[in-house]
Design a protein around this motif. Sequence first.
Motif, PDB file in Angstrom:
ATOM      1  N   TYR A  28       0.840  -1.200   0.000  1.00  0.00           N
ATOM      2  CA  TYR A  28       0.000   0.000   0.000  1.00  0.00           C
ATOM      3  C   TYR A  28       0.877   1.252   0.000  1.00  0.00           C
ATOM      4  O   TYR A  28       0.812   2.078   0.905  1.00  0.00           O
ATOM      5  CB  TYR A  28      -0.918  -0.044   1.213  1.00  0.00           C
ATOM      6  N   SER A  29       1.711   1.368  -1.021  1.00  0.00           N
ATOM      7  CA  SER A  29       2.574   2.533  -1.185  1.00  0.00           C
ATOM      8  C   SER A  29       2.958   2.615  -2.659  1.00  0.00           C
ATOM      9  O   SER A  29       2.673   1.715  -3.447  1.00  0.00           O
ATOM     10  CB  SER A  29       3.818   2.436  -0.288  1.00  0.00           C
ATOM     11  N   CYS A  30       3.631   3.680  -3.029  1.00  0.00           N
ATOM     12  CA  CYS A  30       3.920   3.962  -4.428  1.00  0.00           C
ATOM     13  C   CYS A  30       4.772   2.876  -5.073  1.00  0.00           C
ATOM     14  O   CYS A  30       5.802   2.459  -4.523  1.00  0.00           O
ATOM     15  CB  CYS A  30       4.640   5.301  -4.515  1.00  0.00           C
ATOM     16  N   GLY A  31       4.360   2.408  -6.241  1.00  0.00           N
ATOM     17  CA  GLY A  31       5.171   1.484  -7.012  1.00  0.00           C
ATOM     18  C   GLY A  31       6.283   2.217  -7.753  1.00  0.00           C
ATOM     19  O   GLY A  31       6.303   3.445  -7.832  1.00  0.00           O
ATOM     20  N   TYR A  32       7.216   1.445  -8.295  1.00  0.00           N
ATOM     21  CA  TYR A  32       8.337   2.011  -9.051  1.00  0.00           C
ATOM     22  C   TYR A  32       8.187   1.565 -10.505  1.00  0.00           C
ATOM     23  O   TYR A  32       8.321   0.378 -10.819  1.00  0.00           O
ATOM     24  CB  TYR A  32       9.666   1.535  -8.467  1.00  0.00           C
ATOM     25  N   TRP A  33       7.902   2.523 -11.410  1.00  0.00           N
ATOM     26  CA  TRP A  33       7.441   2.200 -12.754  1.00  0.00           C
ATOM     27  C   TRP A  33       8.504   2.352 -13.844  1.00  0.00           C
ATOM     28  O   TRP A  33       8.179   2.270 -15.029  1.00  0.00           O
ATOM     29  CB  TRP A  33       6.240   3.073 -13.106  1.00  0.00           C
ATOM     30  N   ALA A  44       5.562  -3.249 -10.772  1.00  0.00           N
ATOM     31  CA  ALA A  44       5.958  -1.970 -10.174  1.00  0.00           C
ATOM     32  C   ALA A  44       6.228  -2.122  -8.681  1.00  0.00           C
ATOM     33  O   ALA A  44       7.187  -1.542  -8.144  1.00  0.00           O
ATOM     34  CB  ALA A  44       4.877  -0.916 -10.409  1.00  0.00           C
ATOM     35  N   GLN A  45       5.404  -2.912  -8.002  1.00  0.00           N
ATOM     36  CA  GLN A  45       5.611  -3.096  -6.569  1.00  0.00           C
ATOM     37  C   GLN A  45       6.799  -4.033  -6.294  1.00  0.00           C
ATOM     38  O   GLN A  45       7.581  -3.796  -5.363  1.00  0.00           O
ATOM     39  CB  GLN A  45       4.341  -3.633  -5.915  1.00  0.00           C
ATOM     40  N   GLU A  46       6.961  -5.071  -7.100  1.00  0.00           N
ATOM     41  CA  GLU A  46       8.118  -5.944  -6.909  1.00  0.00           C
ATOM     42  C   GLU A  46       9.420  -5.196  -7.156  1.00  0.00           C
ATOM     43  O   GLU A  46      10.390  -5.353  -6.400  1.00  0.00           O
ATOM     44  CB  GLU A  46       8.027  -7.156  -7.828  1.00  0.00           C
ATOM     45  N   HIS A  47       9.453  -4.369  -8.192  1.00  0.00           N
ATOM     46  CA  HIS A  47      10.660  -3.585  -8.475  1.00  0.00           C
ATOM     47  C   HIS A  47      10.951  -2.604  -7.343  1.00  0.00           C
ATOM     48  O   HIS A  47      12.121  -2.344  -7.036  1.00  0.00           O
ATOM     49  CB  HIS A  47      10.498  -2.830  -9.790  1.00  0.00           C
ATOM     50  N   LYS A  48       9.894  -2.054  -6.738  1.00  0.00           N
ATOM     51  CA  LYS A  48      10.095  -1.137  -5.602  1.00  0.00           C
ATOM     52  C   LYS A  48      10.713  -1.871  -4.414  1.00  0.00           C
ATOM     53  O   LYS A  48      11.659  -1.378  -3.792  1.00  0.00           O
ATOM     54  CB  LYS A  48       8.752  -0.511  -5.223  1.00  0.00           C
ATOM     55  N   LEU A  49      10.203  -3.065  -4.101  1.00  0.00           N
ATOM     56  CA  LEU A  49      10.752  -3.835  -2.982  1.00  0.00           C
ATOM     57  C   LEU A  49      12.202  -4.234  -3.253  1.00  0.00           C
ATOM     58  O   LEU A  49      13.048  -4.170  -2.358  1.00  0.00           O
ATOM     59  CB  LEU A  49       9.900  -5.079  -2.739  1.00  0.00           C
TER      60      LEU A  49
END
Length: 391
Positions: free
Chosen positions: A144-149, A158-163
């Motif tokens: 529940y936070s901004c993804g990385y696109w 986007a969420q997996e790349h952010k983590l």
Amino acid sequence: MTSEATLTRPQGPQPQPAVRPPEVLRELLARADVQINGTRAWDMRVNDARAYRRILTQWSLGAGEAYVDGDWDCDRLDIMFERLIRAELDRTAPATAKIQLLLESLRQRLFNLQTVARAHQVGERHYDAGNDVFEAMLDSRMIYSCGYWAHARDLEQAQEHKLEMICRKLELKPGETLLDIGCGWGGLARFAAERFGARVTGVTISKEQLAVAEQRCLGLPVTLRLQDYRSLQGRFDKIVSVGMFEHVGLKNYATYFDTARRLLAPDGLFLLHTIGVDRRAPHTDPWIERYIFPNGKLPSPVELAGAIEGRFVIEDWHNFGPDYDRTLMHWAERFEAAWPRLSSSYDEAFRRMFRYYLLSCAGFFRSRQGQLWQLVLSGPERRGVYRSVRP
């Protein structure tokens, strides 16, 4: 600017164009090229004339409440809010609403709204709203936070790349201890344990989040607690906090960073992921504060840097705020798609409230007033050079 995510047009009462809107409201909206009962996707369609009084006397709060009650509609709330915020109408209230906004500013300035006794309120009001809503709206990990696109094709990526980026920024290694302040539904804790071999301790103030997180992290070296960050003890190699700092409050910034400094190992790293604003704001948006994130406060660059000064070294400050626009539009699309099965548990007012929240926030980030920062911090005793990560 529009997202590739598409939204269905809400069904509501038909407008009443015969009622003439107050000239002052028409003139204010004209600054953002928004018309009342216009034909464009971002124009406001008024269904009940009481919307005018509610907006003029309560401004942001009145506008949000009137929308939830069905007093007005808009096909593209995200575009409308981008225009309103770029025209700084969120900072230009009519005289009829200024007294209320002044009182709200004084309340937030004089009182500590994020004490230990009050910290649970946001968990109870928002994060405990219903896991079924968040399961439908978010990705499979419930981040529940901004993804990385930068290189992502969809929300899941986007969420997996952010983590992945967070763990790489922390230089996380197998066997290291990681403290996750505000662990949510356990997505990051599980990812760090599975992919990087970390031993994770996570804390949340939401009972609903904790129940899901414990199930998702079964069998992993992850310990989860229902606990306020201020009572944490111990020492950790790395610390991460994603989407939690917005609930800390200006009066508690010093305590927050002192706590993190006390808990961080001498050679450790602390990654802070937080929404920010382009300049200091006298108060939180009243509608968001009342209905979505009670007692919230978004930091400005000066407020954040001032609290960090003398406590940590800023190794990296990464801003990818526009990615939050895209993330929110996907959440909104998924929420609308799931509504047929959610509608048996939630009423139409809840649907309109969540729609207004997600799309107004998308416009906020699209306007560039809203920003998303990841800071990597270290203690002054740390040795060596930190190398920034930008996947």
